[in-house]
Write an enzyme that holds these catalytic residues in place. Structure first.
Site, PDB file in Angstrom:
ATOM      1  N   HIS A 113       0.816  -1.213   0.000  1.00 47.52           N
ATOM      2  CA  HIS A 113       0.000   0.000   0.000  1.00 47.52           C
ATOM      3  C   HIS A 113       0.854   1.270   0.000  1.00 47.52           C
ATOM      4  CE1 HIS A 113      -3.650   2.094   0.021  1.00 47.52           C
ATOM      5  NE2 HIS A 113      -4.286   1.522   1.035  1.00 47.52           N
ATOM      6  N   ASP A 167      -2.499   1.802  -4.483  1.00 47.85           N
ATOM      7  CA  ASP A 167      -3.695   2.182  -3.740  1.00 47.85           C
ATOM      8  C   ASP A 167      -4.791   1.139  -3.919  1.00 47.85           C
ATOM      9  OD1 ASP A 167      -2.470   4.543  -2.929  1.00 47.85           O
ATOM     10  OD2 ASP A 167      -3.148   5.611  -4.722  1.00 47.85           O
TER      11      ASP A 167
END
Length: 465
Positions: free
Chosen positions: A438, A442
Site C-alpha cells: 500500500h 492504492d
C-alpha cells in the site's frame, strides 16, 4: 577440480549472492564407485535445495564434510580417486625414531644447548595481532551482497559482528544470529530504593518469619531448555531459515493489504476442455487453470505497471518486462521455493503451460539453481490446487504485489437470460486475491487490476493470448 589422479569435490558457487551451503545428504559412501555427472550429494542454501553432480569418475575415497555441516563456497567436501573396490586411504602414522640414531641426536642436542648459552639471546618478537575484517589487513571487511543487504535493512555495522567465516569474515548465518539475538546493552545501574524503616527485633517469644519458598516456575516468555514431554526439536535447515528471514523482512518492509474478487471461469473451463486433448497429445502439456490465469495476468500488468514495480528508496521503478514467479511447495512441507519464468510477456498460452510444468518439475526434483529463483517482478501463488478458496499471501520483496489463485468451485450464481431477466445458474467460480504494497499501490488501483483480470478470464476466446 582435479589434483593429479584425484578429483576434488568442492562446495559450488550457487549464485552471486550465495556464500555458503549445507550438506544435507551424501548419496554415495566412501569406497563407492561414482560416474561423472552422477548425483553425488544434496546441498541446501537459503535459495534452493539441489543435487550436486560428481565432477569426475572413480571411487569416492573420502568425505571431509559431514551431513548437517554448513561451509563456505569453495570448501573441499570430498575426494574422488582410485579404482573400484579400493579402500579409502588410511591416515599416515609417523615412524618411531630408530634406536641407533638416538645417542647422536642427544649429542647434537647438547651441542645446540651450548651454542645457545654462548650466543646472546635475540629479542623475542611479540606476535602481531590478527588483522580485523578481511583477514588480510588490506582494507575493510569483505561481506557478501546478501550480508550487506541484511545489515543495511537492520542498521547494523557488519564490522561490529564477530565473524565465523574464513579470516573472520561475517557470514549470513552470523548476521541472522545477530539480528535474532542482539547483544544486550549494559543496563544502567538500578536506582537505590529508599532505606526501609527500622523494625524492632522480634521478641523472643515470637518466632522469626519464614523465608518465602522459591518458585520453580520459569519467567513468562522464557524458552525452556531442551524439549518438553512429547516435544520433538528439529533444527531449521538453510532453506527454512531463508524463508523465515524473507517473510519477516517483507512484513517489516511493506504495508500489506489484500483485495479479492470472484471470477466466473465458465469460458476458461470450456476453452480448456477443447485444448486439453490437443496440448496433451501434441506437446505433452496439460493446460491448467494456472496457465490461463498467468497468461491473463501478464497481459493485465501492461495496463497496471505499478503492480509490476518496486520501490527503491523514494523512487518507483517500473519494468517493461514481466519476470513471473510461481510459488512451489516442496514435498512433505519441507519448504517453499519461487522459481521465475523470465520475460513471460513473450509467451503464449502453450508456452506458459510448458514453462510452469518445467519449473515445477525442476523445483521438486532439486534441479533448480539460485539464478532460477532470482529477478522476479511479480509472483503468483496457487494454494487452490489443494482446495483452498481464500488467502492473504505475503509479498516477495522487493516486488509490490502477489496474486493468489484459489480452487474452482461450482456454486449458485446469478446470471441474466436472453431477455435480461435474472436467473440462478450453476457456475465454476474462482476467487482471486491481490496482496499489494500500500506504500505504492492504492486500493482503487488494485481493485481496477482485479476487475480487468476478471473481464479477461470471463470473456476468454480460443484464439486469445
Amino acid at each position: 577440480m582435479a589434483t593429479g589422479t584425484a578429483v576434488d569435490v568442492v562446495m559450488p558457487q550457487m549464485g552471486v549472492s550465495v556464500s555458503e551451503g549445507t550438506v544435507t545428504k551424501w548419496l554415495k559412501n566412501p569406497g563407492d564407485s561414482v560416474e561423472a555427472d552422477e548425483p553425488l550429494l544434496e546441498i541446501s542454501t537459503d535459495k534452493v535445495d539441489t543435487e550436486v553432480p560428481s565432477p569426475g569418475s572413480g571411487v569416492l575415497s573420502e568425505i571431509l564434510v559431514q551431513e548437517g555441516q554448513t561451509v563456505e563456497v569453495g570448501t573441499l567436501l570430498a575426494r574422488i580417486g582410485g579404482e573400484a573396490g579400493e579402500a579409502p586411504p588410511a591416515q599416515e602414522q609417523p615412524l618411531p625414531p630408530e634406536p641407533a640414531t638416538q645417542p647422536a641426536a642427544d649429542e647434537a642436542s647438547a651441542s645446540a644447548d651450548e651454542g645457545v648459552r654462548e650466543a646472546p639471546p635475540e629479542p623475542v618478537r611479540e606476535p602481531e595481532p590478527a588483522p580485523a575484517g578481511n583477514g588480510r589487513g588490506d582494507g575493510p571487511a569483505f561481506v557478501s551482497p546478501v550480508v550487506a543487504r541484511i545489515a543495511a535493512e537492520h542498521g547494523i555495522d557488519p564490522s561490529s559482528i564477530e565473524g565465523t567465516g574464513t579470516g573472520g569474515r561475517v557470514t549470513k548465518k552470523d548476521i541472522l544470529a545477530y539480528v535474532e539475538s542482539p547483544p544486550q546493552q549494559p543496563a544502567s545501574p538500578p536506582e537505590q530504593p529508599p532505606p526501609a524503616p527500622a523494625t524492632p527485633p522480634p521478641s523472643p517469644a515470637a518466632p522469626a518469619p519464614a523465608a518465602p519458598a522459591p518458585t520453580a516456575a520459569a519467567p513468562t516468555g522464557q524458552p525452556q531448555e531442551g524439549p518438553g514431554p512429547g516435544e520433538i526439536v528439529t533444527p531449521m535447515n538453510a532453506m527454512r531459515r531463508g524463508i523465515a528471514e524473507h517473510m519477516r523482512r517483507s512484513l517489516d518492509t511493506a504495508a500489506h493489504v489484500t483485495s479479492a474478487i470472484e471470477v466466473d471461469m465458465s469460458r476458461v473451463v470450456a476453452v480448456r476442455e477443447k485444448l486439453k486433448a490437443e496440448y496433451t497429445k501434441a506437446y505433452g502439456v496439460n493446460p491448467t487453470y494456472l496457465a490461463f490465469v498467468a497468461r491473463a495476468a501478464v497481459e493485465n500488468l501492461k495496463d497496471w505497471p505499478w503492480v509490476n514495480a518496486e520501490l527503491r528508496g523514494e523512487s518507483i521503478v517500473t519494468h517493461n518486462y514481466v519476470n513471473l514467479g510461481f510459488a512451489v511447495a516442496l514435498e512433505g512441507g519441507k519448504g517453499l521455493i519461487v522459481p521465475v519464468v523470465k520475460n513471460a510477456e513473450g509467451l503464449n498460452l502453450l508456452g506458459m503451460a510448458r514453462a510452469i510444468a518445467d519449473i515445477a518439475e525442476r523445483a521438486r526434483t532439486k534441479r533448480l539453481t539460485p539464478d532460477d529463483v532470482q529477478g522476479g517482478t511479480f509472483t503468483i501463488t496457487n494454494p487452490g490446487s489443494f482446495g483452498t478458496f481464500h488467502g492473504t499471501p505475503v509479498i516477495s520483496q522487493p516486488q509490490s504485489g502477489i496474486l493468489g489463485t484459489y480452487a474452482v468451485v461450482k456454486r449458485t450464481w446469478v446470471v441474466q437470460d436472453e431477455l435480461g431477466n435474472d436467473t440462478i445458474a450453476i457456475r465454476p467460480i474462482m476467487n482471486l486475491t491481490l496482496t499489494y504494497d500500500h506504500r505504492l499501490v492504492d486500493g482503487a488501483y488494485a481493485g481496477q487490476f482485479l476487475h480487468e483480470m476478471r473481464e479477461k478470464l470471463q470473456t476468454w476466446g480460443e484464439s486469445e493470448y
